[in-house]
Design an enzyme around this catalytic site. Structure first.
Site, PDB file in Angstrom:
ATOM      1  N   LYS A  83       6.134  27.801  19.559  1.00  0.00           N
ATOM      2  CA  LYS A  83       6.805  28.359  18.554  1.00  0.00           C
ATOM      3  C   LYS A  83       8.485  27.744  18.768  1.00  0.00           C
ATOM      4  O   LYS A  83       8.971  27.973  19.966  1.00  0.00           O
ATOM      5  CB  LYS A  83       7.003  30.158  18.875  1.00  0.00           C
ATOM      6  CG  LYS A  83       7.498  30.805  17.767  1.00  0.00           C
ATOM      7  CD  LYS A  83       7.636  32.358  18.225  1.00  0.00           C
ATOM      8  CE  LYS A  83       7.139  33.274  17.290  1.00  0.00           C
ATOM      9  NZ  LYS A  83       7.268  34.555  17.420  1.00  0.00           N
TER      10      LYS A  83
HETATM   11  C1  E4P Z   1       7.483  36.796  14.935  1.00  0.00           C
HETATM   12  O1  E4P Z   1       6.659  35.971  15.515  1.00  0.00           O
HETATM   13  C2  E4P Z   1       8.468  37.528  15.802  1.00  0.00           C
HETATM   14  O2  E4P Z   1       7.929  37.702  17.002  1.00  0.00           O
HETATM   15  C3  E4P Z   1       8.726  38.945  15.346  1.00  0.00           C
HETATM   16  O3  E4P Z   1       7.908  39.249  14.145  1.00  0.00           O
HETATM   17  C4  E4P Z   1      10.122  39.424  15.475  1.00  0.00           C
HETATM   18  O4  E4P Z   1       9.955  41.022  14.774  1.00  0.00           O
HETATM   19  P1  E4P Z   1      11.442  41.668  14.946  1.00  0.00           P
HETATM   20  O5  E4P Z   1      12.358  41.508  13.973  1.00  0.00           O
HETATM   21  O6  E4P Z   1      10.774  43.108  14.797  1.00  0.00           O
HETATM   22  O7  E4P Z   1      11.767  41.448  16.261  1.00  0.00           O
END
Ligand code: E4P
Length: 229
Positions: A83
């Site tokens: 990522k």
């Molecule tokens: C995506 O891969 C992220 O880990 C995640 O969806 C972030 O979400 P949040 O806005 O609830 O932190």
């Protein structure tokens, strides 16, 4: 649309993977920071449990560091997807990592223009954060629709992940708009289970069946015969 779980919790993945609905998982530094234990062991265990792509995020802010971290994360497990946060350095790293055959999930994407750049750099997945857009009063459905339409129109093959999912309605919106994947927190996956008519219907079936005690005996025998055969 495939469902991933968005979590750093092995226990949560163990519980929900047993439902048979998960095609992958996403972690992020904030989610892993909430957990005890070695983050590499957590990621590897989640990979084993979901048997599909599991995103693990780089932390460096310059391309060489991101590339080095991405290579190392990928070596943790064959299911690891690297990522990479959206930024100039992230685009460079995404291009280099995908050129080596390492799958990349470009994260923190909030516009169709960013998504187009991520895809052009070679990202395997592009994660658009719905909840965080809604938090600043931007219509996340509109942004996701723009990404889906521009990818389809241009024949872009990067898969769109609806991320930052806050409630079951986000999941349905993502599916209706044509996202390939939604990455969903365990809490929201559990909310998706519920409907009062399901509970009432199951209770009624149970009560009607129990009103005929000989039926329970018949079913018990049927199962027993099959087990012995
Ligand atoms: C995506 O891969 C992220 O880990 C995640 O969806 C972030 O979400 P949040 O806005 O609830 O932190």
């Amino acid at each position: 649309m495939r469902l991933f779980i968005d979590t750093g919790s092995v226990a949560e993945v163990e519980e929900i993977a047993a439902w048979g609905v998960l095609a992958g998982a996403t972690t992020n530094p904030s989610l892993l920071a909430k957990e005890d234990g070695d983050p590499g062991e957590i990621v590897k265990r989640i990979c084993d449990l979901v048997g599909g792509p599991v995103s693990a995020e780089v932390i460096s802010q310059e391309p060489d560091g991101m590339i080095a971290e991405g290579r190392a994360l990928r070596e943790l497990h064959e299911h690891v997807t690297v990522k990479v946060p959206f930024c100039e350095a992230g685009l460079t790293a995404t291009h280099a990592l995908t050129a080596e055959g390492i799958p990349v999930n470009m994260t923190l994407v909030f516009s169709a223009n960013q998504a187009m750049l991520a895809a052009s750099a070679g990202a395997t997945y592009v994660s658009c954060f719905m909840g965080r857009l809604d938090d600043i009063s931007v219509d996340s459905g509109q942004v996701v629709a723009e990404i889906v339409e521009s990818f389809r129109a241009g024949g872009v093959t990067s898969e769109i992940i609806a991320a930052s999912i806050r409630h079951p309605e986000h999941v349905i919106t993502a599916a209706q708009l044509g996202c390939e994947i939604a990455t969903v927190p365990g809490k929201v996956l559990k909310q998706m289970l519920n409907h009062p008519l399901t509970d009432a219907g199951a209770e009624r079936f149970r009560a009607d069946w129990e009103s005929r005690p000989e039926f329970a005996e018949w079913l018990g025998k049927l199962v027993g015969e099959r087990t012995r055969a």
